[in-house]
Design a protein around this motif. Structure first.
Motif, PDB file in Angstrom:
ATOM      1  N   SER A 251       0.800  -1.229   0.000  1.00 53.19           N
ATOM      2  CA  SER A 251       0.000   0.000   0.000  1.00 53.19           C
ATOM      3  C   SER A 251       0.829   1.274   0.000  1.00 53.19           C
ATOM      4  CB  SER A 251      -0.931   0.011   1.236  1.00 53.19           C
ATOM      5  OG  SER A 251      -1.759  -1.136   1.251  1.00 53.19           O
ATOM      6  N   GLY A 252       2.134   1.170   0.209  1.00 55.03           N
ATOM      7  CA  GLY A 252       2.983   2.353   0.199  1.00 55.03           C
ATOM      8  C   GLY A 252       3.387   2.793   1.601  1.00 55.03           C
ATOM      9  N   TRP A 253       4.447   3.616   1.662  1.00 55.70           N
ATOM     10  CA  TRP A 253       5.002   4.041   2.947  1.00 55.70           C
ATOM     11  C   TRP A 253       3.986   4.804   3.775  1.00 55.70           C
ATOM     12  CZ3 TRP A 253       9.363   3.015   5.582  1.00 55.70           C
ATOM     13  CH2 TRP A 253      10.380   2.332   4.899  1.00 55.70           C
ATOM     14  N   GLY A 254       3.193   5.661   3.152  1.00 56.28           N
ATOM     15  CA  GLY A 254       2.305   6.525   3.922  1.00 56.28           C
ATOM     16  C   GLY A 254       0.887   6.027   4.045  1.00 56.28           C
ATOM     17  N   ALA A 255       0.655   4.749   3.841  1.00 51.78           N
ATOM     18  CA  ALA A 255      -0.709   4.204   3.869  1.00 51.78           C
ATOM     19  C   ALA A 255      -1.343   4.357   5.251  1.00 51.78           C
ATOM     20  CB  ALA A 255      -0.691   2.730   3.471  1.00 51.78           C
ATOM     21  N   PRO A 256      -2.610   4.789   5.312  1.00 46.22           N
ATOM     22  CA  PRO A 256      -3.295   4.904   6.607  1.00 46.22           C
ATOM     23  C   PRO A 256      -3.352   3.593   7.368  1.00 46.22           C
ATOM     24  CG  PRO A 256      -4.556   5.984   4.859  1.00 46.22           C
ATOM     25  CD  PRO A 256      -3.457   5.221   4.192  1.00 46.22           C
ATOM     26  N   GLU A 257      -3.418   2.473   6.618  1.00 44.13           N
ATOM     27  CA  GLU A 257      -3.457   1.167   7.286  1.00 44.13           C
ATOM     28  C   GLU A 257      -2.203   0.932   8.109  1.00 44.13           C
ATOM     29  OE1 GLU A 257      -3.816   1.795   4.073  1.00 44.13           O
ATOM     30  OE2 GLU A 257      -5.293   0.468   3.115  1.00 44.13           O
ATOM     31  N   ARG A 258      -1.072   1.457   7.624  1.00 38.87           N
ATOM     32  CA  ARG A 258       0.180   1.295   8.369  1.00 38.87           C
ATOM     33  C   ARG A 258       0.118   2.031   9.703  1.00 38.87           C
ATOM     34  NH1 ARG A 258       5.535   2.879   6.330  1.00 38.87           N
ATOM     35  NH2 ARG A 258       6.108   1.622   8.142  1.00 38.87           N
ATOM     36  N   LEU A 259      -0.470   3.215   9.678  1.00 40.77           N
ATOM     37  CA  LEU A 259      -0.554   3.996  10.906  1.00 40.77           C
ATOM     38  C   LEU A 259      -1.398   3.277  11.949  1.00 40.77           C
ATOM     39  CD1 LEU A 259       0.303   6.609  12.255  1.00 40.77           C
ATOM     40  CD2 LEU A 259      -1.775   7.687  11.362  1.00 40.77           C
ATOM     41  N   ARG A 260      -2.511   2.708  11.504  1.00 43.54           N
ATOM     42  CA  ARG A 260      -3.373   1.972  12.437  1.00 43.54           C
ATOM     43  C   ARG A 260      -2.644   0.761  13.002  1.00 43.54           C
ATOM     44  NH1 ARG A 260      -7.426   3.298   8.543  1.00 43.54           N
ATOM     45  NH2 ARG A 260      -7.173   1.279   7.511  1.00 43.54           N
ATOM     46  N   SER A 261      -1.924   0.053  12.146  1.00 48.68           N
ATOM     47  CA  SER A 261      -1.221  -1.154  12.579  1.00 48.68           C
ATOM     48  C   SER A 261      -0.092  -0.808  13.549  1.00 48.68           C
ATOM     49  CB  SER A 261      -0.678  -1.895  11.357  1.00 48.68           C
ATOM     50  OG  SER A 261      -0.111  -3.125  11.727  1.00 48.68           O
ATOM     51  N   SER A 262       0.688   0.229  13.226  1.00 47.83           N
ATOM     52  CA  SER A 262       1.810   0.615  14.092  1.00 47.83           C
ATOM     53  C   SER A 262       1.318   1.172  15.424  1.00 47.83           C
ATOM     54  CB  SER A 262       2.684   1.657  13.383  1.00 47.83           C
ATOM     55  OG  SER A 262       3.264   1.104  12.219  1.00 47.83           O
ATOM     56  N   ASP A 263       0.269   1.997  15.386  1.00 52.80           N
ATOM     57  CA  ASP A 263      -0.287   2.545  16.626  1.00 52.80           C
ATOM     58  C   ASP A 263      -0.778   1.435  17.539  1.00 52.80           C
ATOM     59  OD1 ASP A 263       0.238   5.162  16.064  1.00 52.80           O
ATOM     60  OD2 ASP A 263      -1.759   5.649  15.303  1.00 52.80           O
ATOM     61  N   ARG A 264      -1.457   0.456  16.940  1.00 52.05           N
ATOM     62  CA  ARG A 264      -1.970  -0.665  17.734  1.00 52.05           C
ATOM     63  C   ARG A 264      -0.815  -1.478  18.320  1.00 52.05           C
ATOM     64  NH1 ARG A 264      -5.168  -2.666  21.436  1.00 52.05           N
ATOM     65  NH2 ARG A 264      -5.617  -4.899  21.170  1.00 52.05           N
ATOM     66  N   ALA A 265       0.243  -1.694  17.545  1.00 45.44           N
ATOM     67  CA  ALA A 265       1.393  -2.447  18.039  1.00 45.44           C
ATOM     68  C   ALA A 265       2.056  -1.712  19.206  1.00 45.44           C
ATOM     69  CB  ALA A 265       2.394  -2.667  16.908  1.00 45.44           C
ATOM     70  N   TYR A 266       2.198  -0.391  19.076  1.00 42.49           N
ATOM     71  CA  TYR A 266       2.821   0.377  20.148  1.00 42.49           C
ATOM     72  C   TYR A 266       1.954   0.353  21.409  1.00 42.49           C
ATOM     73  CZ  TYR A 266       5.131   4.218  22.589  1.00 42.49           C
ATOM     74  OH  TYR A 266       5.797   4.978  23.519  1.00 42.49           O
ATOM     75  N   GLU A 267       0.643   0.431  21.220  1.00 41.08           N
ATOM     76  CA  GLU A 267      -0.289   0.347  22.349  1.00 41.08           C
ATOM     77  C   GLU A 267      -0.150  -0.990  23.066  1.00 41.08           C
ATOM     78  OE1 GLU A 267      -5.136  -0.057  23.014  1.00 41.08           O
ATOM     79  OE2 GLU A 267      -4.371   0.903  21.193  1.00 41.08           O
ATOM     80  N   LEU A 268      -0.033  -2.065  22.291  1.00 41.02           N
ATOM     81  CA  LEU A 268       0.138  -3.395  22.878  1.00 41.02           C
ATOM     82  C   LEU A 268       1.465  -3.492  23.621  1.00 41.02           C
ATOM     83  CD1 LEU A 268      -1.160  -5.477  19.851  1.00 41.02           C
ATOM     84  CD2 LEU A 268      -2.241  -5.399  22.103  1.00 41.02           C
ATOM     85  N   GLY A 269       2.509  -2.901  23.037  1.00 36.51           N
ATOM     86  CA  GLY A 269       3.813  -2.946  23.684  1.00 36.51           C
ATOM     87  C   GLY A 269       3.810  -2.238  25.026  1.00 36.51           C
ATOM     88  N   GLN A 270       3.069  -1.154  25.135  1.00 34.24           N
ATOM     89  CA  GLN A 270       2.998  -0.408  26.386  1.00 34.24           C
ATOM     90  C   GLN A 270       2.210  -1.147  27.466  1.00 34.24           C
ATOM     91  OE1 GLN A 270       1.500   3.375  24.745  1.00 34.24           O
ATOM     92  NE2 GLN A 270       3.352   4.320  25.577  1.00 34.24           N
ATOM     93  N   GLN A 271       1.428  -2.141  27.035  1.00 32.47           N
ATOM     94  CA  GLN A 271       0.652  -2.915  28.011  1.00 32.47           C
ATOM     95  C   GLN A 271       1.520  -3.904  28.778  1.00 32.47           C
ATOM     96  OE1 GLN A 271      -2.621  -4.787  25.996  1.00 32.47           O
ATOM     97  NE2 GLN A 271      -3.492  -2.843  25.277  1.00 32.47           N
ATOM     98  N   GLY A 272       2.775  -4.033  28.406  1.00 38.48           N
ATOM     99  CA  GLY A 272       3.660  -4.955  29.105  1.00 38.48           C
ATOM    100  C   GLY A 272       3.617  -6.364  28.555  1.00 38.48           C
ATOM    101  N   GLY A 273       2.960  -6.546  27.415  1.00 38.88           N
ATOM    102  CA  GLY A 273       2.870  -7.891  26.857  1.00 38.88           C
ATOM    103  C   GLY A 273       4.042  -8.257  25.972  1.00 38.88           C
ATOM    104  N   THR A 274       4.935  -7.305  25.680  1.00 36.63           N
ATOM    105  CA  THR A 274       6.083  -7.581  24.815  1.00 36.63           C
ATOM    106  C   THR A 274       7.333  -6.953  25.401  1.00 36.63           C
ATOM    107  OG1 THR A 274       5.483  -5.631  23.527  1.00 36.63           O
ATOM    108  CG2 THR A 274       4.730  -7.761  22.687  1.00 36.63           C
ATOM    109  N   ALA A 275       8.473  -7.308  24.834  1.00 36.37           N
ATOM    110  CA  ALA A 275       9.756  -6.818  25.336  1.00 36.37           C
ATOM    111  C   ALA A 275       9.963  -5.351  24.950  1.00 36.37           C
ATOM    112  CB  ALA A 275      10.886  -7.672  24.782  1.00 36.37           C
ATOM    113  N   THR A 276      10.827  -4.665  25.686  1.00 37.47           N
ATOM    114  CA  THR A 276      11.102  -3.254  25.414  1.00 37.47           C
ATOM    115  C   THR A 276      11.635  -3.043  24.005  1.00 37.47           C
ATOM    116  OG1 THR A 276      11.594  -2.895  27.750  1.00 37.47           O
ATOM    117  CG2 THR A 276      12.374  -1.235  26.219  1.00 37.47           C
ATOM    118  N   ALA A 277      12.530  -3.903  23.561  1.00 36.27           N
ATOM    119  CA  ALA A 277      13.081  -3.779  22.211  1.00 36.27           C
ATOM    120  C   ALA A 277      11.984  -3.836  21.161  1.00 36.27           C
ATOM    121  CB  ALA A 277      14.110  -4.872  21.967  1.00 36.27           C
ATOM    122  N   ALA A 278      11.008  -4.708  21.356  1.00 37.35           N
ATOM    123  CA  ALA A 278       9.905  -4.824  20.408  1.00 37.35           C
ATOM    124  C   ALA A 278       9.040  -3.563  20.427  1.00 37.35           C
ATOM    125  CB  ALA A 278       9.065  -6.043  20.739  1.00 37.35           C
ATOM    126  N   THR A 279       8.843  -3.003  21.621  1.00 34.55           N
ATOM    127  CA  THR A 279       8.068  -1.776  21.734  1.00 34.55           C
ATOM    128  C   THR A 279       8.753  -0.641  20.982  1.00 34.55           C
ATOM    129  OG1 THR A 279       7.383  -2.502  23.933  1.00 34.55           O
ATOM    130  CG2 THR A 279       6.938  -0.209  23.352  1.00 34.55           C
TER     131      THR A 279
END
Length: 296
Positions: A251-279
């Motif tokens: 979809s390209g570098w600036g695709a809105p879908e990427r923003l949703r996916s990355s934001d969700r991943a960062y939110e999950l990382g902050q929940q303590g379910g993943t390692a700091t490096a992954a966050t």
């Protein structure tokens, strides 16, 4: 069926023609009727064997089938290559060699299928020798599979998935797509999501990013069936990050879908379910994406 009854006979040139005993009233009204007639002549064990094989697919291995039905491989091979082959229901395709990886790969590992295959080729472990069979026609497999009710179907898919895992062992990621299909049909979303992630990663490493995204989206849907907790967050994080990588190409570098996916991943990382490096990996993806979009 018509040939076996003598309804069709060969002429002097070897062509099939109408035989003297042909009775059109005896012909089955549908193809399924002819298949049912042929399967109905088999004994119980032979029918059970073919039904289990239909769950595996049009192509299957005798070793997997033996584990599913709980019989020695020799007995299964004897039946497949004997009565069922002579009855034109299955055909033998020979022995298939499958490399075995020397150590298992976790669902959430970064190792690619190619790396797994390379490790397997360098391993001193003897490759698997699997007896390859196939239904003579897809209609046979379709008919037998269609006779299963939902409960029996789900149960057999689970048994097949377990059997494949036992046979392939640490090389199971090499057949991630098959395993994902079986465990999803068996209503075991925990197993299915792990193998869907691996199947998507395989597609991505081959450049088939749209297919990879389809696998990742399917995994996210199944994750909704798992209870909330650190383990589910860890799994979803891995899927979201993998999908972000494929979205770059699809979809390209600036695709809105990427923003949703990355934001969700960062939110999950902050929940303590993943390692700091992954966050930090998710945070870097958000930063790169924001820069491309001019959101400095």
């Amino acid at each position: 069926a018509m040939q076996e009854r003598g309804d069709l006979v060969r002429d002097a040139q070897g062509r099939w023609i109408e035989g003297p005993r042909l009775d059109w009233e005896r012909l089955p009204p549908r193809v399924e009727g002819s298949i049912a007639q042929r399967v109905g002549r088999l004994i119980s064990f032979q029918q059970r064997l073919l039904t289990a094989a239909s769950v595996i697919g049009v192509d299957f291995h005798a070793e997997t089938l033996a584990r599913v039905v709980g019989q020695p491989v020799e007995s299964v091979v004897s039946t497949l290559s004997g009565t069922l082959r002579r009855g034109r229901l299955v055909e033998a395709l020979g022995i298939e060699k499958v490399a075995v990886a020397p150590r298992p790969v976790e669902f959430w590992s970064d190792e690619s299928p190619q790396d797994t295959a390379r490790r397997a080729s360098k391993s001193s472990i003897e490759p698997l020798a699997l007896s390859h069979y196939r239904f003579r026609h897809e209609l046979f497999q379709t008919y037998l599979y269609g006779r299963l009710d939902s409960v029996a179907c789900a149960h057999l898919h689970g048994v097949v998935g377990d059997a494949l895992e036992e046979i392939y062992g640490p090389s199971s990621p090499l057949i991630a797509g098959q395993l994902a299909r079986h465990f999803e049909a068996a209503n075991r979303p925990g197993k299915a999501t792990g193998y869907l992630l691996q199947a998507g990663q395989q597609a991505a490493w081959l450049g088939a990013h749209r297919q990879a995204i389809s696998c990742f989206k399917q995994a996210l849907t199944l994750l909704g069936n798992l209870p909330n907790g650190a383990e589910r967050a860890k799994r979803e994080f891995a899927v979201q990050m993998a999908m972000d990588d494929s979205l770059v190409f699809a979809s390209g570098w600036g695709a809105p879908e990427r923003l949703r996916s990355s934001d969700r991943a960062y939110e999950l990382g902050q929940q303590g379910g993943t390692a700091t490096a992954a966050t930090l990996q998710a945070l870097r993806a958000i930063a790169n994406l924001s820069a491309v979009r001019g959101e400095f």
